[in-house]
Design a protein around this motif. Structure first.
Motif, PDB file in Angstrom:
ATOM      1  N   GLN A   1       0.819  -1.206   0.000  1.00 51.13           N
ATOM      2  CA  GLN A   1       0.000   0.000   0.000  1.00 51.13           C
ATOM      3  C   GLN A   1       0.862   1.269   0.000  1.00 51.13           C
TER       4      GLN A   1
ATOM      5  N   THR B   1       2.428   1.584  -3.449  1.00 55.60           N
ATOM      6  CA  THR B   1       1.453   2.059  -4.432  1.00 55.60           C
ATOM      7  C   THR B   1       1.285   3.560  -4.330  1.00 55.60           C
ATOM      8  N   GLU B   2       1.200   4.050  -3.110  1.00 58.74           N
ATOM      9  CA  GLU B   2       1.070   5.499  -2.924  1.00 58.74           C
ATOM     10  C   GLU B   2       2.305   6.230  -3.447  1.00 58.74           C
TER      11      GLU B   2
ATOM     12  N   GLN C   1       2.207   6.368  -7.262  1.00 58.93           N
ATOM     13  CA  GLN C   1       1.270   7.399  -7.693  1.00 58.93           C
ATOM     14  C   GLN C   1       1.863   8.797  -7.506  1.00 58.93           C
TER      15      GLN C   1
ATOM     16  N   VAL D   1       4.761  12.422  -0.319  1.00 59.52           N
ATOM     17  CA  VAL D   1       4.304  11.151   0.217  1.00 59.52           C
ATOM     18  C   VAL D   1       4.122  11.312   1.722  1.00 59.52           C
TER      19      VAL D   1
ATOM     20  N   LYS E   1      10.384   6.940   1.330  1.00 55.64           N
ATOM     21  CA  LYS E   1       9.460   8.088   1.371  1.00 55.64           C
ATOM     22  C   LYS E   1      10.244   9.399   1.471  1.00 55.64           C
TER      23      LYS E   1
END
Length: 900
Positions: free
Chosen positions: A202, A205-206, A209, A223, A235
C-alpha cells in the motif's frame, strides 16, 4: 503487475519456509515417535518372555504340560492387551503347550533347519512382533543343579506373538497433533504474510502514484503517512527528490531571469575579464621570472663548486700521477662532468621551451665531429662489453655547415641511451646520404640501432615527455633525468628534422632522424694521406658482424681491399684483429704469436684499459687502438710503421699555452675559484693580480693599469656589474677589456652582461681553450704587433694545428668569402639590405674568420652580429659597417705576404 508480483513474492517468502520447515519437523518427530513406541513394546515383551522362559524350565524337565499351561495362561491373561498368543516348543521344534488356540502355529515355530536361538530374538511380521527365547535346563532329572563350569543345555524355546495396535493408536494420535500444529503455524504465517503485504504494497502504491504526479509536473506532491525502516527512507528520498526538483526549477527560473539581466551588462563583464586576463598575464610573467631566477641561481650555485672540482682536476692531470691516482682523478672528473651534463640538460630544456636556443651555422668536419662522439662513448660501451660501431656513407661530403655541437649532443644522447639500456650485443651508429641537391645541400639520415631491452608501444607514447622515462623501475635501475630524449627531439626539430623510433620489447630499438645541411666551401682540415693505400690488401679478423661491416666500409672508402682472414696471409700484408666479447684477449694473444712474425698487426681493442694496450704491443702488435677506432688514427696506423698505441683512455694533458707579456686582474669571492683561475692565468700571462670583491677591484683599477680584467658577477660588498660600471667611469682602466666570469648559463645571459659594459663572457666551469682564446684576442688588441697589422700568423698556425699549408688554405677561403659578403655590406650602407640577409652573411663570415688568425676582424663581426640579433636596424650601423669594410680591405692587403 508490479503490485501482484510483489504480493506473491512476500507471501511465498513468508509461507513456504514455514510449510517446508514445519512439514520436515512433523515428519521427523512422527517417525521418531513411532520408533520409540515400537522399541518400548519390544522391551515390554522381552521383560515378559525371558522370566517366563526361566519359570518354564521345571515344567519342561518334568514334562508337565499342565503346569506349563497354567503358567503361560496366567501370563497371557495378565498381559492380554499386548499378547496375542504364547507357545512352548521342544528342542526338536515340536509344539509342547500353548496358551490358547492358534490357527497357524507356523508363525510362532522356527523355520525348518534354523537352530534354536541362544538369546531372545525379535521378528517383525506385518503388524505383529514375534519374540523367541530359549529354555535352558538348570537342574538334572533328579533335581540337582548342573555343574557351573558346563554350558546349560537348551531344552526348548518359548515363542510369543505381540500386537502393535496400541502403538499404532498412539502414533496416529501424535501424528494428528503434529498436523494440527503445522496447520496452525501455516495459518499464523499466512496471517502475518497478508499483514506484511498490506503494510508494504500500500505505501509503495502510494509512492508510485506520487512519482507519476511529480513526473506530470506537480512538484508540490509529497508522500505522507507513518512508515518505518526502508519504506520511511524511500518516502524521505522521494520527498527530497521532489523538493530538489522544485528548488531546481525555481533556481533555473531565477537563472534565466539572471541571464537575461546579465546580457545588459556584457560590456562591463568583458572589461572585467580583460582586466583579469591582464592580471593573469602578469602572474605568468612573474612565474616565468621566478623560474628564470631559480634556474640562474641553481646554475650559479652548482657551477661554482664544479668549476673548482673540474678545474683543479685538470690541473692535477698536468702533474706526475701514479696510475691509481690518475684513475681516481678521471673518476672525479667524470662524476663532475656527469653532474654538469645534468645541469646543462635542464638549462637546454629551459632554452628550448622559451624558444631562445640559437643554433650555430659554422663549417665543420662531419666525420671528425661524429668520431669525437664515438671516442667519448667508447669507454661506457667497453665497461658493459658492448660493440660500439660507426658507419658513414662514403657519398656524404665531409665538410658541411651547421651546428656541430648540437649534432654531437643529439648523437651523444641517442647513442648514450642505447648503451645505457643494452646489456649485451651491439650499438650501431650509421649515417647515410638520402639526397643531394644541386644547390649544395644534402639530406642525411642518422640511425642508432641497439640490441637492448626494447620499448613497448605504451612506453613509446611517454618517451618524449619531460622528466619521464619508459618505466619507473627502469628510471631507478638506469637513472637519468628523463630530459635527454626531450632535448634531442626538440633539437632535431629545430634543425629541421624529425626523430622516429621502431622498437619491440626484448628485441632492441632503432632511433633515426633526418637532417638537411649545406655543403661548406671551406675545407679547413688537411686532406687524408690516402695515396699509398690504393689497392693495398688488408686482412680482417673481426668476428662481430657489425664491427666487421663498419671496418670493411671504411677501408673500401680509402681504396683498400679488405678480406676476411681464413688462412695465413702473405708476408708483409697488414692484418687487423678486432678483440671483444666474441674474440677474447687470450685468443688475440695466440693470434699475435703466429701473425706478428711476418705481418704487421693492428689490434682494435674493445677496452680502454692501458694495461691491455701495453700487453698487445708487448706481444708484437704494431698498433693498438680502442674501439671504435677514430678514422684518422686508423689511417695513421695503416700508413705508419712506428709502433703506437691509442691514448684515448688516458687523461689528455694540455699542450703548453702561449705566454703573453700582460698584466691580468682576477676577481672572485670564492677562494677556490680565485685560486683556480689564477693558476690557469699564470700559465698564460706574465703577471696575475688577485682580489676577492668588487670594491677591491675598483680600488686596484684606480691605482694600477691592467691589460685584461676577469670579473666574477655575484660577489659580496660590490657585485661584478657595479664594479665594472665604476671602473668604466673612474679608473685608469677605462678601455681595459673586462670579461665576465660567471656560473650563470641561462638564455640571454651573455647578451645582458655585454649590455651592462662587459666585453666578453666566460662560463664556469672554465674551459682552458676558451680562456686561452680570450687572452690571445685581447692581448693582441692591447699590444698589436704593428699599428696596421690585422693578421696574426702565429695564431693562424695554432688554429690550424701547426700545419702551414692548411693555414694558407683557410686564409685563401676567407678571402674568397669576402667577395660574397662585400655586395651585401654595400646594400646595407645604401639602406637596401634586409636585416636577416645581412645577419646571415655576417654570421657565415664570422664562422670562417674563427680559423684564420684574424681576432680583430672576428671580434668586429661578433659585435655586428650581436647588434643585429638585438634588433638594431642596419641603417644605424653605418660606422661599424664602414669599419668592417676597412678591416676586410686591410686583411686583403696583408694576405699576400703569408700566401707567398
Amino acid at each position: 503487475m508490479t503490485k501482484y508480483g510483489l504480493r506473491a513474492r512476500v507471501l511465498a517468502f513468508t509461507i513456504l519456509p514455514t510449510l517446508l520447515i514445519g512439514g520436515l519437523m512433523a515428519a521427523y518427530f512422527s517417525f521418531h515417535r513411532y520408533q520409540q513406541l515400537e522399541n518400548n513394546l519390544i522391551n515390554q515383551g522381552i521383560n515378559i518372555i525371558e522370566p517366563l522362559a526361566i519359570a518354564s524350565e521345571y515344567g519342561m524337565t518334568q514334562h508337565s504340560r499342565e503346569s506349563l499351561k497354567r503358567l503361560i495362561g496366567l501370563t497371557h491373561r495378565k498381559n492380554s492387551p499386548l499378547i496375542k498368543s504364547i507357545a512352548v516348543f521342544t528342542q526338536d521344534n515340536q509344539l509342547f503347550v500353548t496358551s490358547n488356540y492358534h490357527r497357524d502355529f507356523a508363525l510362532l515355530r522356527l523355520p525348518k533347519g534354523e537352530a534354536t536361538p541362544e538369546l531372545t530374538s525379535v521378528e517383525q511380521l506385518g503388524d505383529d512382533i514375534i519374540l523367541r527365547t530359549p529354555i535352558q535346563a538348570e537342574t538334572n532329572l533328579d533335581g540337582f543343579p548342573l555343574p557351573s563350569d558346563s554350558e546349560p543345555p537348551v531344552i526348548g524355546y518359548i515363542a510369543m506373538q505381540m500386537a502393535t495396535d496400541s502403538a499404532l493408536v498412539l502414533q496416529y494420535r501424535d501424528t494428528f497433533f503434529a498436523i494440527m500444529m503445522l496447520v496452525f503455524g501455516l495459518c499464523v504465517s499466512v496471517l502475518f504474510g497478508f499483514r506484511l503485504v498490506k503494510s508494504v504494497t500500500q505505501p509503495i502504491t502510494e509512492m508510485v502514484q506520487a512519482v507519476h504526479r511529480i513526473r506530470e509536473g506537480r512538484l508540490d506532491t509529497r508522500v505522507s503517512g507513518q512508515l518505518t525502516g526502508e519504506l520511511d527512507m524511500l518516502k524521505n528520498g522521494i520527498n527530497a527528490m521532489a523538493k530538489a526538483l522544485s528548488e531546481y526549477h525555481e533556481e533555473m527560473q531565477q537563472n534565466i531571469d539572471q541571464a537575461t539581466s546579465d546580457l545588459r551588462e556584457t560590456l562591463e563583464q568583458i572589461e572585467i575579464q580583460n582586466v583579469e586576463l591582464d592580471m593573469a598575464k602578469k602572474r605568468a610573467q612573474e612565474a616565468a621570472r621566478v623560474k628564470s631566477e631559480f634556474l640562474a641561481n641553481m646554475s650559479h650555485e652548482l657551477r661554482t663548486p664544479l668549476n673548482g672540482v673540474i678545474g683543479f682536476t685538470r690541473q692535477l692531470f698536468k702533474t706526475n700521477l701514479t696510475p691509481n691516482q690518475a684513475d681516481y682523478m678521471q673518476t672525479i672528473e667524470k662524476s663532475a662532468r656527469n653532474l654538469l651534463g645534468i645541469i646543462n640538460d635542464i638549462l637546454d630544456f629551459s632554452k628550448l621551451e622559451a624558444g631562445k636556443l640559437q643554433l650555430e651555422n659554422i663549417p665543420f668536419s662531419l666525420r671528425d665531429t661524429v668520431a669525437e662522439v664515438m671516442t667519448l662513448l667508447g669507454p661506457s660501451a667497453h665497461d658493459k662489453g658492448l660493440e660500439l660501431t660507426l658507419r658513414i656513407d662514403s657519398a656524404i661530403p665531409d665538410h658541411l655547415t651547421g651546428d656541430p655541437l648540437r649534432l654531437q649532443q643529439v648523437l651523444t644522447n641517442l647513442a648514450g641511451n642505447a648503451i645505457k639500456f643494452t646489456e649485451r650485443g651491439n650499438v650501431d651508429v650509421r649515417l647515410e646520404l638520402q639526397a643531394s641537391h644541386p644547390t649544395g645541400r644534402v639530406r642525411l639520415q642518422a640511425q642508432i640501432t641497439d640490441t637492448g631491452i626494447g620499448i613497448s608501444s605504451e612506453q613509446q607514447r611517454q618517451l618524449f615527455q619531460a622528466f619521464n622515462q619508459a618505466d619507473s623501475s627502469i628510471s631507478r635501475r638506469y637513472g637519468g633525468t628523463g630530459l635527454g630524449l626531450v632535448i634531442t627531439q626538440k633539437l632535431v626539430q629545430q634543425m629541421g628534422g624529425q626523430i622516429q623510433i621502431v622498437s619491440l620489447p626484448g628485441e632492441g630499438s632503432v632511433f633515426s632522424f633526418v637532417l638537411e645541411l649545406d655543403v661548406s666551401p671551406l675545407h679547413f682540415e688537411e686532406p687524408l694521406p690516402l695515396a699509398g693505400l690504393a689497392g693495398q690488401q688488408v686482412w680482417l679478423l673481426e668476428p662481430d658482424p657489425y664491427a666487421s661491416s663498419a671496418l670493411e666500409s671504411q677501408l673500401r672508402e680509402w681504396g683498400v681491399e679488405p678480406a676476411q682472414l681464413e688462412s695465413a696471409p702473405e708476408p708483409g700484408e697488414t692484418v687487423i684483429i678486432g678483440a671483444g666479447s666474441r674474440l677474447p684477449t687470450e685468443q688475440v694473444l695466440l693470434k699475435l704469436e703466429t701473425l706478428t712474425q711476418h705481418n704487421p698487426v693492428i689490434v682494435l681493442l674493445g677496452s680502454h684499459d692501458q694495461a691491455l694496450h701495453d700487453l698487445m704491443l708487448e706481444h708484437g702488435a704494431r698498433h693498438c687502438l680502442s674501439k671504435p677506432a677514430h678514422h684518422r688514427k686508423l689511417l695513421q696506423a695503416l700508413t705508419s710503421e712506428e709502433t703506437t698505441r691509442d691514448e684515448a683512455g688516458a687523461p689528455l694533458l694540455a699542450s703548453p699555452h702561449p705566454h703573453h707579456d700582460i698584466r691580468v686582474l682576477a676577481v672572485d669571492d670564492n677562494p677556490a675559484n680565485l685560486k683556480l683561475i689564477a693558476a690557469l692565468l699564470e700559465e698564460m700571462v706574465s703577471e696575475v693580480v688577485r682580489c676577492q670583491n668588487g670594491k677591491e677591484a675598483v680600488k686596484l683599477a684606480q691605482e694600477q693599469v691592467f691589460d685584461i680584467i676577469f670579473m666574477d658577477i655575484q660577489m659580496p660588498i660590490m657585485d661584478g656589474i657595479s664594479a665594472t660600471q665604476e671602473i668604466r667611469r673612474h679608473s685608469r682602466n677605462l678601455d681595459t677589456p673586462i670579461v665576465a666570469v660567471t656560473a650563470h648559463a641561462i638564455p640571454g645571459e651573455r647578451e645582458r652582461l655585454i649590455r651592462q659594459g662587459m666585453d666578453d663572457y666566460l662560463a664556469k666551469p672554465i674551459d682552458e681553450s676558451v680562456l686561452e682564446q680570450l687572452i690571445t684576442t685581447f692581448a693582441e688588441q692591447r699590444h698589436p704587433r704593428t699599428q696596421s697589422q690585422l693578421i696574426d700568423w702565429s695564431l693562424a698556425l695554432r688554429q690550424a694545428a701547426g700545419k702551414e699549408e692548411l693555414a694558407r688554405e683557410m686564409l685563401t677561403m676567407l678571402l674568397a668569402s669576402f667577395d660574397d659578403t662585400a655586395p651585401c655590406i654595400e646594400q646595407a650602407l645604401e639602406g637596401e639590405a634586409a636585416p636577416e640577409e645581412l645577419m646571415q652573411r655576417l654570421h657565415k663570415l664570422h664562422g670562417g674568420s674563427a680559423y684564420c688568425g684574424v681576432p680583430a676582424l672576428q671580434r668586429l663581426l661578433a659585435q655586428l652580429e650581436q647588434l643585429l640579433r638585438d634588433g638594431v636596424d642596419p641603417s644605424e650601423l653605418e660606422p661599424e659597417l664602414l669599419e668592417l669594410q676597412d678591416a676586410m680591405a686591410q686583411v686583403q692587403q696583408e694576405a699576400p705576404r703569408y700566401l707567398g
